[in-house]
Design an enzyme around this catalytic site. Structure first.
Site, short mmCIF file in Angstrom:
data_model
loop_
_atom_site.label_atom_id
_atom_site.label_comp_id
_atom_site.label_asym_id
_atom_site.label_seq_id
_atom_site.Cartn_x
_atom_site.Cartn_y
_atom_site.Cartn_z
N GLU A 219 0.77 -1.37 -0.06
CA GLU A 219 -0.04 -0.08 -0.02
C GLU A 219 0.73 1.26 0.03
OE1 GLU A 219 -3.17 -0.37 -0.68
OE2 GLU A 219 -3.74 -2.17 0.35
N ARG A 592 -15.06 -2.51 -5.71
CA ARG A 592 -15.59 -3.57 -4.60
C ARG A 592 -16.32 -4.84 -5.25
NH1 ARG A 592 -11.39 -3.24 -2.71
NH2 ARG A 592 -10.99 -1.77 -4.59
#
Length: 702
Positions: A219, A592
């Site tokens: 990340e 998502r």
């Protein structure tokens, strides 16, 4: 070498995993298997004998991610992973400081302060220094200290151009002295102290630079300036940095995340070694087409295009509700139908931009008898600010409610401490009365609170429920308190949504009910708050903000409230890079969904107890029409947001702006034409429909 380690990887993943001992940037799109690549890279390096387990430094952003990485490595490697440095920035900093506590200037058993402990320490400091806490509110002092630590600044390096900031810097310095004396470190201190230790101690820095030949970061788009500097201290001349991230999913600017770190890393370390992981293993083609088209509008990105071998799948379903209640009812109907068809409720997520939006959705789920969980947060009626407001209401109708009094007697703070409350409780016990009755006759600090409650009773007498609640929120001091908080905007939105809930409750309530409106509303709130206790362990719909949804995936996703000013949020219009960050947030929301995706918006919704007309989000126009399936005939794909549509009128009005007309009420500007005395504006009103008005005579309030 065990070839099976690479068997399941696609060519780009395999290329990333088997890179030579050099730094590289891995641009990993949503659903592209970045965790597998990162973990397999570590296992491959160890199996190949390129590095020992003790020579690896792997940095994640959550403890959960670190534990998952260690568990996967344990499954992939025949050797123990004990002793490996795998963890979060703060966790690894803590490990460094525990090992070198003497060099760091800390006691061997130093304690870590969590957020609440730190606030208590700040309050003790202010009290000891006899500081006016109205001028220097403890939470603001805490925020000032943490913001500067996260920027890598000690008190003496803080730029102070005014007396107030200079005093804050002095308090920061005094707080550091207090923490050092007490042998404690707050959370931001861990990273800063570790950075300072390595920066000034050349021998120690060389030791770790020689040890860690491979540094891997997950990340990477979420790193802030200090975290990047921290990494650079660990990276010696021979180190290979393997940074995995997705600049299109950088959504934490409000926490200090710097997307520029990725471009800087490419210049400093990767130097052209960039591998793009673009094959998506999560979503069908129409979802990816929509995500790619949307994010392509952002100008500051490194660039990639997601694709899948799983086919186009279903188009994105687009629904427009007349108002937010109809929007919520539609979502509930679709969830019911999917459940009847055998779908799991837990594999359905309802996303929203702001926490306050959950209230209408929660009410609809509660009314439909559908179990739900609020992921990464509290249900609406469990939130601190909502409980405070309701406790004030309870004091107005049932002043003998001791629990309500204890919750708000010193919130916002009014100098009523534990000793005063102990005396009040003893007085009530001795007289056999409630705390309120004892407070009414008690001298001293409790008198202003008693007057406040009496003043509130008079202020709301005869007012409609929603207006009464708005008055209580304002006059109790709750509104002013949260306006002064660093993250108070969200709590204020929730309080505004509570006023909406009261307005809607009043509309739906039967006039013949015996209870008064205030009592009935309090009972309604208590029922909704208590209902979920029986739902533990049940299959339940997932409700969450888009920020909370990052890293998760679901079979079916509903993205709700897609209106200008809501998503994208109105605050983003005035912020540098604000709209691009909102677009990245929408990109996260779209990606998502695995199989089915709903996009919903409403023509109007309640805001602070008043109906506000809205326009469809510009993000809907940025999606390819071929990927959309409008579900109701009145829903055209939104008109383009071209330069003309976004231009301002001579009066400074703008398309999408909310206005009010003396006769037609609240509305939103959808178009304008002409100049000077001929200038006209087209406004869509909640009740009167769409009207063209001569601007010179319309007297619009904005």
């Amino acid at each position: 070498m065990n070839d099976t380690l690479l068997d399941t990887l696609n060519p780009e993943q395999r290329r990333a995993v088997t890179l030579p001992d050099a730094s590289a940037l891995i641009l990993a799109g949503a659903g592209s298997g970045k965790t597998r690549v990162l973990t397999t890279r570590i296992a491959w390096l160890i199996q190949q004998g390129r590095v020992s387990p003790l020579g690896v430094l792997a940095v994640t952003f959550t403890n959960k991610a670190a534990k998952e990485m260690l568990a996967r490595l344990a499954a992939l490697l025949p050797i123990s992973t004990r002793g490996m440095w795998v963890g979060t920035f703060h966790g690894l900093s803590n490990r460094l400081l525990r090992t070198h506590w003497r060099e760091a200037g800390l006691p061997q058993s130093f304690q870590i302060l969590d957020h609440q402990d730190q606030l208590a320490a700040v309050k003790r400091l202010l009290k000891a220094l006899n500081v006016d806490t109205e001028k220097y509110e403890p939470r603001k002092v805490q925020w000032f200290i943490n913001a500067n630590k996260e920027a890598g600044l000690r008190a003496h390096r803080v730029e102070a151009f005014d007396p107030h900031t200079r005093r804050l810097a002095e308090l920061y310095a005094a707080y550091d002295v207090q923490c050092q004396r007490e042998g404690v470190a707050d959370f931001p201190e861990l990273l800063l102290r570790a950075y300072e230790l390595l920066e000034r101690n050349e021998l120690l820095r060389q030791h770790y630079q020689e040890r860690f030949r491979h540094i891997l970061v997950d990340e990477f788009q979420d790193t802030n300036a200090l975290q990047y500097r921290w990494l650079r201290l660990f990276a010696g001349p021979q180190a290979a940095l393997f940074a995995v991230g997705d600049d299109d999913q950088s959504i934490y600017a409000f926490r200090g995340a710097n997307t520029g770190n990725m471009a800087e890393f490419e210049r400093d370390y990767a130097q052209g070694r960039v591998i793009k992981l673009e094959r998506n293993y999560r979503s069908h083609g129409h979802i990816l087409d929509a995500a790619n088209a949307l994010i392509a509008r952002n100008t500051r990105r490194l660039g990639k295009n997601l694709w899948t071998e799983d086919g186009k799948g279903e188009r994105l379903r687009l629904f427009q509700g007349y108002n937010d209640q109809e929007e919520a009812a539609f979502v509930m109907d679709e969830i019911r139908q999917l459940e009847r068809a055998g779908a799991s409720l837990a594999d359905m997520a309802v996303l929203y931009r702001s926490n306050a939006q959950s209230r209408v959705l929660e009410h609809a789920l509660f009314s439909a008898g559908l179990p739900y969980r609020v992921y990464g947060g509290l249900r609406f009626f469990e939130r601190q600010e909502i409980k405070h407001a309701l406790a004030y209401l309870r004091m107005l109708t049932h002043p003998d409610d001791d629990g309500a009094l204890l919750r708000v007697v010193n919130f916002p703070a009014r100098g009523i401490g534990a000793r005063t409350l102990e005396g009040l409780q003893e007085r009530a016990r001795a007289a056999g009365t409630s705390l309120w009755q004892a407070a009414c006759t008690a001298p001293g600090k409790l008198a202003p609170f008693v007057r406040l409650i009496e003043d509130l009773k008079r202020a709301i007498d005869g007012l409609p429920l929603a207006e009464a609640l708005a008055q209580v929120i304002a006059l109790s001091g709750l509104e002013a308190f949260y306006k002064g908080e660093r993250e108070g905007a969200e709590r204020l939105e929730n309080l505004g949504e509570l006023v909406n809930a009261a307005a809607l409750f009043e509309q739906e309530r039967e006039e013949t009910e015996a209870e008064g409106p205030l009592d009935a509303f309090l009972a309604h709130a208590a029922l909704e708050a208590g209902e979920h206790q029986a739902e533990a362990g049940r299959d339940a719909v997932q409700l969450m903000t888009v920020h909370a949804a990052k890293g998760l995936e679901f079979h079916t996703v509903f993205i709700t409230g897609l209106e200008e000013g809501l998503f994208p949020h109105e605050q983003s219009f005035a912020e540098n890079d604000g709209l691009e960050e909102e677009r990245r947030l929408m990109y996260v929301a779209l990606t998502r969904a695995r199989r089915r995706l709903y996009l919903t918006f409403a023509q109007s919704r309640l805001l602070h107890g008043q109906t506000r007309c809205g326009m469809a989000s510009r993000f809907l126009d940025e999606l390819p029409p071929g990927a959309l399936l409008p579900l109701n005939r009145s829903v055209p794909v939104p008109a383009p947001y071209g330069a003309a549509a976004l231009a301002k009128s001579e009066a400074g009005l703008q398309v999408g702006q909310s206005v009010r007309h003396a006769k037609f009420g609240a509305g939103v500007i959808v178009d304008f034409e002409g100049r000077g005395g001929d200038a006209r504006v087209q406004v869509k009103f909640g009740q009167a429909g769409t009207k063209w008005l001569v601007l010179q005579y319309a007297n619009l309030q904005h």
